[in-house]
Design an enzyme around this catalytic site. Structure first.
Site, PDB file in Angstrom:
ATOM      1  N   GLU A  38      -3.574   0.029   8.005  1.00 31.82           N
ATOM      2  CA  GLU A  38      -2.388   0.393   8.798  1.00 31.82           C
ATOM      3  C   GLU A  38      -2.568  -0.141  10.203  1.00 31.82           C
ATOM      4  OE1 GLU A  38      -1.223   4.535   9.044  1.00 31.82           O
ATOM      5  OE2 GLU A  38      -1.627   4.841   6.908  1.00 31.82           O
ATOM      6  N   ASN A  59      -7.424   2.106   9.658  1.00 23.64           N
ATOM      7  CA  ASN A  59      -6.124   2.192  10.314  1.00 23.64           C
ATOM      8  C   ASN A  59      -6.361   2.191  11.815  1.00 23.64           C
ATOM      9  OD1 ASN A  59      -5.240   2.545   7.730  1.00 23.64           O
ATOM     10  ND2 ASN A  59      -4.603   4.686   7.980  1.00 23.64           N
ATOM     11  N   HIS A 117      -2.527  11.241   0.557  1.00 22.48           N
ATOM     12  CA  HIS A 117      -2.008  11.031   1.916  1.00 22.48           C
ATOM     13  C   HIS A 117      -1.360  12.352   2.341  1.00 22.48           C
ATOM     14  CE1 HIS A 117      -0.637   7.714   4.855  1.00 22.48           C
ATOM     15  NE2 HIS A 117      -0.223   8.842   5.393  1.00 22.48           N
ATOM     16  N   TYR A 133      -4.556   2.096  15.688  1.00 22.66           N
ATOM     17  CA  TYR A 133      -3.330   2.229  16.494  1.00 22.66           C
ATOM     18  C   TYR A 133      -3.578   2.090  17.992  1.00 22.66           C
ATOM     19  CZ  TYR A 133      -0.764   3.498  12.344  1.00 22.66           C
ATOM     20  OH  TYR A 133      -0.159   3.440  11.120  1.00 22.66           O
ATOM     21  N   GLU A 147      -7.038   8.746   6.027  1.00 20.40           N
ATOM     22  CA  GLU A 147      -7.292   9.400   7.307  1.00 20.40           C
ATOM     23  C   GLU A 147      -7.737  10.859   7.175  1.00 20.40           C
ATOM     24  OE1 GLU A 147      -3.693   8.836   9.540  1.00 20.40           O
ATOM     25  OE2 GLU A 147      -4.023   6.710   9.791  1.00 20.40           O
ATOM     26  N   ARG A 205       0.860  -1.186   0.000  1.00 15.77           N
ATOM     27  CA  ARG A 205       0.000   0.000   0.000  1.00 15.77           C
ATOM     28  C   ARG A 205       0.889   1.227   0.000  1.00 15.77           C
ATOM     29  NH1 ARG A 205      -2.446   3.102   4.510  1.00 15.77           N
ATOM     30  NH2 ARG A 205      -3.766   4.576   3.381  1.00 15.77           N
TER      31      ARG A 205
HETATM   32  O1  IFM Z   1       2.801   7.716   9.882  1.00 17.92           O
HETATM   33  C1  IFM Z   1       1.421   7.785  10.032  1.00 17.92           C
HETATM   34  C2  IFM Z   1       0.730   7.632   8.691  1.00 17.92           C
HETATM   35  O2  IFM Z   1       1.142   8.597   7.797  1.00 17.92           O
HETATM   36  C3  IFM Z   1      -0.756   7.747   8.859  1.00 17.92           C
HETATM   37  N1  IFM Z   1      -1.251   6.885   9.892  1.00 17.92           N
HETATM   38  C4  IFM Z   1      -0.568   6.889  11.150  1.00 17.92           C
HETATM   39  C5  IFM Z   1       0.919   6.705  10.953  1.00 17.92           C
HETATM   40  C6  IFM Z   1       1.643   6.708  12.304  1.00 17.92           C
HETATM   41  O3  IFM Z   1       1.458   7.917  12.966  1.00 17.92           O
END
Ligand code: IFM
Length: 447
Positions: free
Chosen positions: A348, A295, A121, A297, A167, A77
């Site tokens: 992600e 994504n 992005h 985290y 995002e 990706r």
């Molecule tokens: O590095 C970033 C990415 O560009 C977008 N999502 C989160 C990642 C980590 O912060």
């Protein structure tokens, strides 16, 4: 049967983005983006760093493609830099910029990897910011469609998927409400307007690409988290619900339900998107998608009395984000219950850790643990009926982490920025093994 065995067609991938790895900021007619400009503002990026050189991926493409192929990666990706394709965000296209992505896409296909492209992005052509306030302007959505159609015409039959935005919350909120990201605005109203125009541009682009006969699956990538109250008190629970509405539902509801969530609209009040919403916008935004990228985290930990540190049962990453793998299962099952979803990709997931390169080795056990636990959480969601078609680790290699500069390392490949030497971390070797076996570490498997 082992518990965390993935299906044979599960897509194992890695992700990056253009500005974070390409470098070559002035090569071959690339125009400037809002991030080039933002990095020049003192105090905005740690150590005054920028993506000017980054991982020099633009000049090391073949080496990086070989590296991915050696790891057994099935899908890559990446994002396309709009300013390389159309330096001013309108008008002439730049053949040399297109040629780079031709080499990238063909190089992936030649090595048996699927190209997953993202159109935006965060690197908006600077001219569009300077002449029409970027995404504050409805016209930028139409400029985006023009760029998207060009990409569709050139790559639409060769890529495995096209995501419009990565995002949009970050673009809208961090770029326009907090000023932490480019273009650095600090206005709630601007953030609301920008979010609306991003969503609009997504829907318009989908319609245009389909009308042009593009066959690649089309979708969008959203960053999402479940939200928990710090306590069971009604106040903390209400705070969590509001944060979820502002972060997740602000994008999901327009895309899948044709409206913004009332709870968040009330919170925005006069600063909301009402001035820029036109008749028919929600029909455009709700254009059906072929996939949804998520994504993940960490979770949101909300308290009515101001920020509270979450418990961190599994620790915190170098970004100081709580490691909360079970949040991925919760998020996916919740979304599945709330919306009529297309297949999902985790586009992600990853962590920054304090890596040390010693004798040619990086022992990033925490990263392995992180991936392992999150993939197990993903598998749990699949067992509960969520259609997850693949997983992309963030990131293939260490790179420019936006306002944090090069200080935070997210890669499974270590980059020595002085020499551009790439070194596989232990996590890359672990990932290679997981891909080969379609399974996780022995200690998370039920035999
Ligand atoms: O590095 C970033 C990415 O560009 C977008 N999502 C989160 C990642 C980590 O912060």
């Amino acid at each position: 049967m082992n518990k965390y065995k993935f299906s044979d067609d599960f897509v194992w991938g890695v992700a990056t983005s253009a500005y974070q790895i390409e470098g070559a900021a002035r090569a071959d007619g690339r125009g400037e983006s809002i991030w080039d400009e933002f990095c020049r503002i003192p105090g905005k990026v740690v150590n005054g760093e920028s993506g000017d050189v980054a991982c020099d991926h633009y000049h090391r493409l073949e080496e990086d493609l070989d590296l991915m192929a050696d790891l057994g990666i099935k899908a890559y990706r990446f994002s396309i830099a709009w300013p390389r394709i159309q330096p001013d965000g309108k008008g002439a296209f730049n053949e040399k910029g297109l040629a780079f992505y031709e080499r990238l896409v063909d190089g992936l296909l030649k090595r048996g990897m699927q190209p997953f492209a993202t159109l935006y992005h965060w690197d908006l052509p600077l001219t569009l910011q300077q002449t029409q306030q970027g995404w504050e302007s409805r016209d930028t959505a139409y400029r985006f469609v023009e760029y998207a159609r060009k990409i569709g015409r050139v790559f639409g039959d060769r890529v495995a998927s096209i995501a419009t935005h990565n995002e949009p919350w970050c673009t809208a909120w961090l770029g326009n409400a907090t000023g932490y990201f480019a273009p650095g605005n600090e206005s709630l109203k601007k953030a609301a307007h920008v979010a609306h125009h991003l969503l609009l541009s997504h829907g318009l682009a989908l319609q245009a690409l389909r009308a042009d006969g593009v066959t690649a699956p089309l979708g969008i990538v959203l960053n999402q988290s479940p939200a928990h109250g710090a306590t069971d008190s009604p106040e903390d629970q209400a705070a969590a619900s509001l944060e979820y509405a502002k972060f997740v539902r602000w994008y999901m509801d327009p895309l899948f339900k044709g409206r913004y969530p009332n709870e968040a609209l009330q919170w925005y009040g006069d600063n909301g998107p009402q001035d820029v919403i036109r008749d028919g916008d929600f029909d455009i935004i709700g254009t059906p998608m072929d996939f949804l990228g998520i994504n993940y985290y960490t979770r949101i930990y909300a308290s009515a009395s101001g920020p509270k540190r979450p418990p961190g049962e599994f620790g915190f990453t170098d970004m100081d984000w709580e490691v909360y793998p079970q949040g991925l299962t919760e998020l996916l099952t919740q979304l599945n219950a709330d919306y009529d979803l297309p297949p999902i990709f985790i586009t992600e997931n990853g962590c920054a850790t304090k890596d040390v390169l010693e004798n040619g080795q990086v022992q990033d056990d925490d990263r392995i643990e992180f991936y392992d636990r999150h993939l197990a959480a993903l598998a749990d969601a699949v067992k509960q009926g969520v259609d997850v078609a693949g997983y992309f680790a963030w990131s293939l290699m260490d790179n420019f982490e936006w306002a944090s500069g090069y200080d935070k390392r997210f890669g499974m490949v270590h980059v020595d920025y002085a020499t551009q030497q790439r070194t596989l971390k232990d996590s890359a070797l672990w990932y290679r093994d997981a891909i080969a076996r379609h399974a996780l570490r022995a200690n998370t498997m039920e035999t």
